[in-house]
Design a protein around this motif. Sequence first.
Motif, short mmCIF file in Angstrom:
data_model
loop_
_atom_site.label_atom_id
_atom_site.label_comp_id
_atom_site.label_asym_id
_atom_site.label_seq_id
_atom_site.Cartn_x
_atom_site.Cartn_y
_atom_site.Cartn_z
N GLY A 62 45.69 52.77 53.04
CA GLY A 62 45.95 52.69 51.61
C GLY A 62 44.67 52.54 50.82
N ASP A 63 44.81 52.25 49.55
CA ASP A 63 43.66 52.16 48.66
C ASP A 63 43.75 50.91 47.79
N GLU A 64 44.16 49.80 48.40
CA GLU A 64 44.38 48.57 47.63
C GLU A 64 43.18 47.64 47.64
N ALA A 65 42.48 47.56 48.77
CA ALA A 65 41.42 46.55 48.91
C ALA A 65 40.37 47.06 49.88
N ALA A 110 42.20 36.40 51.87
CA ALA A 110 43.48 36.70 51.23
C ALA A 110 43.33 36.91 49.72
N ILE A 111 42.62 36.00 49.05
CA ILE A 111 42.62 36.09 47.58
C ILE A 111 41.68 37.17 47.06
N PHE A 112 40.64 37.52 47.82
CA PHE A 112 39.84 38.67 47.40
C PHE A 112 40.67 39.96 47.52
N ALA A 113 41.39 40.10 48.62
CA ALA A 113 42.21 41.31 48.80
C ALA A 113 43.30 41.38 47.73
N TRP A 114 43.97 40.25 47.47
CA TRP A 114 45.01 40.22 46.44
C TRP A 114 44.42 40.54 45.07
N SER A 115 43.24 40.00 44.79
CA SER A 115 42.60 40.23 43.48
C SER A 115 42.18 41.69 43.31
N GLU A 116 41.69 42.30 44.39
CA GLU A 116 41.36 43.73 44.30
C GLU A 116 42.60 44.56 44.00
N GLU A 118 45.25 43.61 42.44
CA GLU A 118 45.59 43.38 41.04
C GLU A 118 44.69 44.20 40.11
N ALA A 119 43.40 44.24 40.40
CA ALA A 119 42.47 45.01 39.56
C ALA A 119 42.83 46.48 39.57
N ALA A 120 43.21 47.00 40.73
CA ALA A 120 43.59 48.42 40.84
C ALA A 120 44.82 48.74 40.01
N GLN A 121 45.62 47.73 39.72
CA GLN A 121 46.83 47.91 38.92
C GLN A 121 46.61 47.50 37.46
N GLY A 122 45.34 47.35 37.09
CA GLY A 122 45.02 47.04 35.71
C GLY A 122 45.15 45.59 35.33
N ARG A 123 45.16 44.69 36.34
CA ARG A 123 45.28 43.26 36.07
C ARG A 123 44.11 42.52 36.74
N PRO A 124 42.90 42.69 36.25
CA PRO A 124 41.76 42.06 36.92
C PRO A 124 41.84 40.54 36.92
N PRO A 447 34.48 38.96 34.41
CA PRO A 447 35.83 39.38 34.00
C PRO A 447 36.67 39.87 35.16
N ASP A 448 36.02 40.26 36.28
CA ASP A 448 36.75 40.83 37.42
C ASP A 448 35.98 40.52 38.70
N VAL A 449 36.57 39.72 39.59
CA VAL A 449 35.88 39.35 40.83
C VAL A 449 35.77 40.51 41.80
N ALA A 450 36.46 41.62 41.54
CA ALA A 450 36.29 42.79 42.40
C ALA A 450 34.85 43.26 42.41
N ALA A 451 34.07 42.90 41.38
CA ALA A 451 32.65 43.26 41.35
C ALA A 451 31.90 42.61 42.50
#
Length: 460
Positions: A62-65, A110-116, A118-124, A447-451
């Motif tokens: 997939g392309d979630e995290a 867990a929370i980095f993967a979940w946060s990524e 969320e960011a992919a769905q427009g909820r950073p 603003p977004d920990v995915a960075a």
Amino acid sequence: MSDDLAQAFAEHAVRVRLSDLSPGVVTAAKTFLLDTLGVGIAGSSGANVRTVLDLAQQWGPGDEATAWLGGRRMSAGSAAIVNAYLIHCLEFDCVHERAVVHPMATLLSAIFAWSEREAAQGRPVSGARFLTAMAVGVDLAGLLGVATDSALRFFRPATAGGFGATAAIANLAGFDVATTRSAFGHMYGQTSGNLQAHLEGSPLLGLQIGFNARGAIAACDLAAAGMQGPLDVFTGRYGYFSLIDPDVHPERVTAALGREWQIEKLSHKPFPSGRLTHGVVHGLRDLMAQHGFTADEVAEVVCRAPPLVLRLVGRPNVPDPTSNYAKLCLPFVAGVFLAKGRCDVPDFRGAALRDPDVHRHAAKVRLEPDGNTDENTLDPQVVEVRLASGARHAITLPRIYGHPEMALSAADNEEKFFRCCRHAVPPVPESRAVALRDLVARIETLPDVAAIVALLAGTD
């Protein structure tokens, strides 16, 4: 029977905000975030990492995290497995000593993967929210261990760690108390982690942490979808404490929640080996510095330690150990220090595992019980050295180097991080390591920990 602990944990998980955290808690969170990212980076040099990466991608394409090793994209659950394995496979990640829990491995993966996702769905997920969730997660995982006097029978970093990750995601997701309790129930249904893997030095040990990290994401998804999980999962008839850690003292939890933040009680691992092996290295280091003897003058080393130390790392030295076994063998770890004057990542892989000098020194080391009856403590310890001349030197260690009362300095923490980056495969360029350090230092402004993940994986 109503599970008061489940209620208390759920209320804590949904209530906490960044404004509830003291400056000391925020500093500790940043310290151990940097530390954990560093050991995860160095974990790219660990055994079986490519196998875990390939299989996890098959289990959840997939392309979630992002998997931190190589930056491959996959499902959030699979990324959590890979990254948890990277964090723990070197036995270099921080630990809550009293709880006998490595809370950050399950939590951050867990929370980095979940946060990524969320960011992919427009909820950073902002850095401020992320720091708050970290503190919540360490509280849950740590207090599950603190609450019990039971001798370790299951692998608590995995079992308690999954609940910590679930609480952290519940905080990030804005769950109410009822949904959070349901998520705990779904997590309990997936809770796993045995000590046989620890005893045998199996790579399954780190995978168990990953399985529970994935389980936390799934548990929260189920609860958010409205699927009801069991509620009395901690003190119910067949709950966590009844079956896994039965000697429970709930009052310790209620006394600490919101008052004593467990993230401030974490210990560094200055050496990439089981935390229970660190006392003998600490003792030998100080005795050699104080008395000026060399390793070749040592005829015998005796470590007198609590039962937890003897039971988990008092295993015999073997001539050709696996990396995992060697890191959890106190005589081998002591042999590494005596032979090389250090204990670092390269000392526990490849030909280093068969180094004759290491094994010659390891043969001089023995453990003795100290009469302590606490099954969940690693100190105090006494390290005694007998030299070939007949001279004897001993040191009593009330705390072991890395404990909050003997903590690494901020400079030492950074040095460990940069050293871990150099041990990565391939090594992380210093410019990227510096940028990652600086990003963690100002995480509450992000603003977004995915960075952080993009920089970590080299995909920024």
